[in-house]
Design an enzyme around this catalytic site. Structure first.
Site, mmCIF file in Angstrom:
data_model
loop_
_atom_site.group_PDB
_atom_site.id
_atom_site.type_symbol
_atom_site.label_atom_id
_atom_site.label_comp_id
_atom_site.label_asym_id
_atom_site.label_seq_id
_atom_site.Cartn_x
_atom_site.Cartn_y
_atom_site.Cartn_z
ATOM 1 N N ASP A 200 0.823 -1.199 0.000
ATOM 2 C CA ASP A 200 0.000 0.000 0.000
ATOM 3 C C ASP A 200 0.870 1.266 0.000
ATOM 4 O OD1 ASP A 200 -2.835 0.955 0.379
ATOM 5 O OD2 ASP A 200 -1.968 1.869 2.175
ATOM 6 N N GLU A 264 1.840 -0.144 -4.876
ATOM 7 C CA GLU A 264 0.864 0.870 -5.281
ATOM 8 C C GLU A 264 1.603 2.204 -5.386
ATOM 9 O OE1 GLU A 264 -3.250 3.124 -3.906
ATOM 10 O OE2 GLU A 264 -1.709 2.623 -2.436
HETATM 11 C C1 GLC Z 1 -4.212 3.151 -0.641
HETATM 12 C C2 GLC Z 1 -5.403 2.242 -0.640
HETATM 13 C C3 GLC Z 1 -6.590 3.027 -0.188
HETATM 14 C C4 GLC Z 1 -6.329 3.507 1.212
HETATM 15 C C5 GLC Z 1 -5.044 4.303 1.282
HETATM 16 C C6 GLC Z 1 -4.590 4.484 2.697
HETATM 17 O O1 GLC Z 1 -4.336 4.167 -1.565
HETATM 18 O O2 GLC Z 1 -5.565 1.666 -1.890
HETATM 19 O O3 GLC Z 1 -7.770 2.290 -0.255
HETATM 20 O O4 GLC Z 1 -7.398 4.283 1.649
HETATM 21 O O5 GLC Z 1 -3.996 3.645 0.633
HETATM 22 O O6 GLC Z 1 -4.122 3.276 3.220
#
Ligand code: GLC
Length: 530
Positions: A200, A264
């Site tokens: 994440d 991500e």
């Molecule tokens: C990422 C996740 C999202 C979350 C954020 C904070 O972007 O995909 O859903 O709210 O991180 O953890």
């Protein structure tokens, strides 16, 4: 070329709250995912990535973790997870967990200790600073979810930093003990046998040591969210991140079985590719979100694919994503007809595709009335359409009540059109989107040119995107009409004759293609050449 499973394979994202509710409480669970493994196997995916399942107060629906080595009771138990893992592996499906290292929950025991006093051992496990001289926050950094990224803790008189909700304090990754504790969490799951992690907000992990103010963003286009009124150049994507990622990679590589790390990362592609590491010692797949971010327009998409292909170093394996639990669904962004074309693009580009649950059915964003809104992002920044509930609604399994997702009231409403778009009815419809996805995945799996072959673009104009995938033994031409009007694509060379193996309309199998290829509006075709 020999490929690893995470290169040739297809990943499917499961949002566990919304996939299948096995215990009848209105929220999906691990036994629910296990019950649907036959569906996933028949669909033809190679791996599932499951959004966070760890104990959590659910301020951000699991992205606020209060114990990195357990399972939240709403989803089941650790034994349920073991059973799911064994069941998936038994069907040849790998399991990728969602690792949330940037921040914990404010209810994590580490943070409870950290905030208890300025001299607590864990004080610097998080990012604490004195107020600015005027008593305000230490700098101008904003929370992605609205407001300042700093919250004052009145008891100890300091602010703590949170890139997201104030219930999600950022961990201090410059502290070796944090790194060790968080690496232990990775080892815990790797020892259990998980096949990798989606990590994440990995580009947030390191922040400027001096916490300098972020400058204003001169590009108003990006300012849909107040967060982007500043350019987050000091709060994200710091050079030190790459040493940390290389250490995570070394940890994963210490295990057998090709465990995968996926990051991500919302950054422009020139920055994105640095996350592979200078020689490939970074993460395996820095998520490439161009198909989510760009307007659905043929010339834009074609140029973006070529630019990405051209920028990737030899050691870097590409990947493509059309949707996730944070962004509008493709069927809503591009329309139902184009969602099929988009699926053909996703599955036939070079690199690893990730499918978001329900997109294989053509699921759309579901408008959520304000009184049912759940997402903290939507609640904190109202009126800008930023809430993510519409893309997280229950998976549509059948014509039954609540689309067969649950016997209780679902945690988010089911789409009104679920009687048209659901697994049961689409499975028996030879022209459905689900049938198209199954055919695409089967073809990709069976044809090395499509899962491992080279990519080259083919000149096209107007709404048409065309490219070739090839290996030593076969050659496929993919031609996609991204517009609603019919189009004729002239084959660039007399040798390029062949037969259609798949149309997004599922009705042209075996049709011969000679000098020109006629496409209906919103049609894509795969032609086997030679
Ligand atoms: C990422 C996740 C999202 C979350 C954020 C904070 O972007 O995909 O859903 O709210 O991180 O953890």
């Amino acid at each position: 070329m020999t490929t690893k499973w995470w290169q040739s394979g297809v990943i499917y994202q499961v949002y566990p709250r919304s996939f299948y509710d096995n215990d009848g409480d209105g929220v999906g669970d691990l036994n629910g995912i296990a019950a649907k493994l036959p569906y996933l196997e028949a669909l033809g995916v190679d791996a599932i990535w499951i959004s966070p399942i760890f104990p959590s107060p659910m301020a951000d629906f699991g992205y606020d973790v209060s114990n990195y080595t357990g399972v939240d009771p709403i989803f089941g138990t650790l034994d349920d997870f073991r059973a799911l893992l064994a069941g998936a592996h038994g069907r040849g499906i790998r399991v990728i967990l969602d690792y949330v290292p940037n921040h914990s929950s404010s209810e994590h025991p580490w943070f409870i200790e950290s905030r208890s006093s300025r001299v607590n051992d864990k004080r610097d496990w998080y990012i604490w600073r004195d107020p600015a001289p005027d008593g305000g926050p230490p700098n101008n950094w904003r929370s992605v979810f609205g407001g300042s990224a700093w919250t004052l803790d009145p008891a100890t008189g300091q602010y703590y930093y949170h890139a997201f909700l104030n219930e999600q304090p950022d961990l201090n990754w410059r502290k070796p003990a944090v790194r060790e504790a968080m690496f232990d969490a990775l080892r815990f799951w790797l020892d259990l046998g998980v096949d990798g992690f989606r990590i994440d907000v990995i580009w947030h992990l390191m922040k400027d040591q001096e916490l300098r103010n972020n400058p204003p963003n001169q590009e108003p286009r990006r300012a849909k969210s107040p967060y982007y009124e500043l350019l987050p150049i000091y709060s994200c994507d710091q050079p030190e991140i790459h040493e940390l990622i290389a250490a995570m990679r070394a940890l994963a590589d210490g295990y057998d079985g090709d465990r995968v790390l996926i990051g991500e990362i919302y950054l422009p592609i020139d920055k994105l590719i640095t996350y592979y590491g200078p020689e490939g010692e970074g993460i395996h797949l820095p998520y490439n979100f161009q198909l989510i971010r760009l307007p659905w327009e043929a010339r834009t998409i074609a140029a973006a694919v070529d630019a990405y292909e051209a920028l990737l170093p030899d050691f870097a394996w590409p990947n493509w994503v059309l949707g996730n639990h944070d962004k509008p669904r493709i069927a809503s962004r591009a329309g139902a007809a184009q969602a099929r074309v988009a699926a053909m693009l996703l599955i036939t580009l070079r690199g690893t595709p990730t499918i978001y649950y329900g997109d294989e059915l053509g699921m759309r964003d579901v408008p959520i009335p304000p009184e049912l809104e759940q997402d903290p992002f939507g609640k904190n920044v109202p009126g800008r359409g930023l809430g993510r509930d519409p893309v997280r609604t229950p998976m549509q399994w059948s014509n039954a009540a609540h689309a067969g997702f649950t016997t209780a009231t679902p945690w988010l409403p089911v789409a009104d059109d679920y009687r048209t778009f659901n697994v049961e009815s689409e499975e028996s419809d030879p022209a459905s989107m689900l049938t198209l996805l199954r055919r695409l995945l089967a073809l990709r799996r069976e044809q090395p040119a499509l899962h491992a072959g080279a990519y080259s673009s083919v000149a096209a104009s107007g709404d048409v995107v065309a490219y070739v995938r090839k290996d030593e033994s076969s050659l496929f031409l993919i031609v996609l009409n991204l517009g609603p009007a019919p189009a004729v694509f002239d084959l660039p060379s007399r040798e390029l004759h062949g037969r259609i193996v798949l149309s997004t309309f599922l009705d042209r199998d075996g049709e011969a293609v000679n000098d020109a290829l006629s496409l209906r509006g919103d049609e894509g075709v795969i032609v086997r050449l030679g």
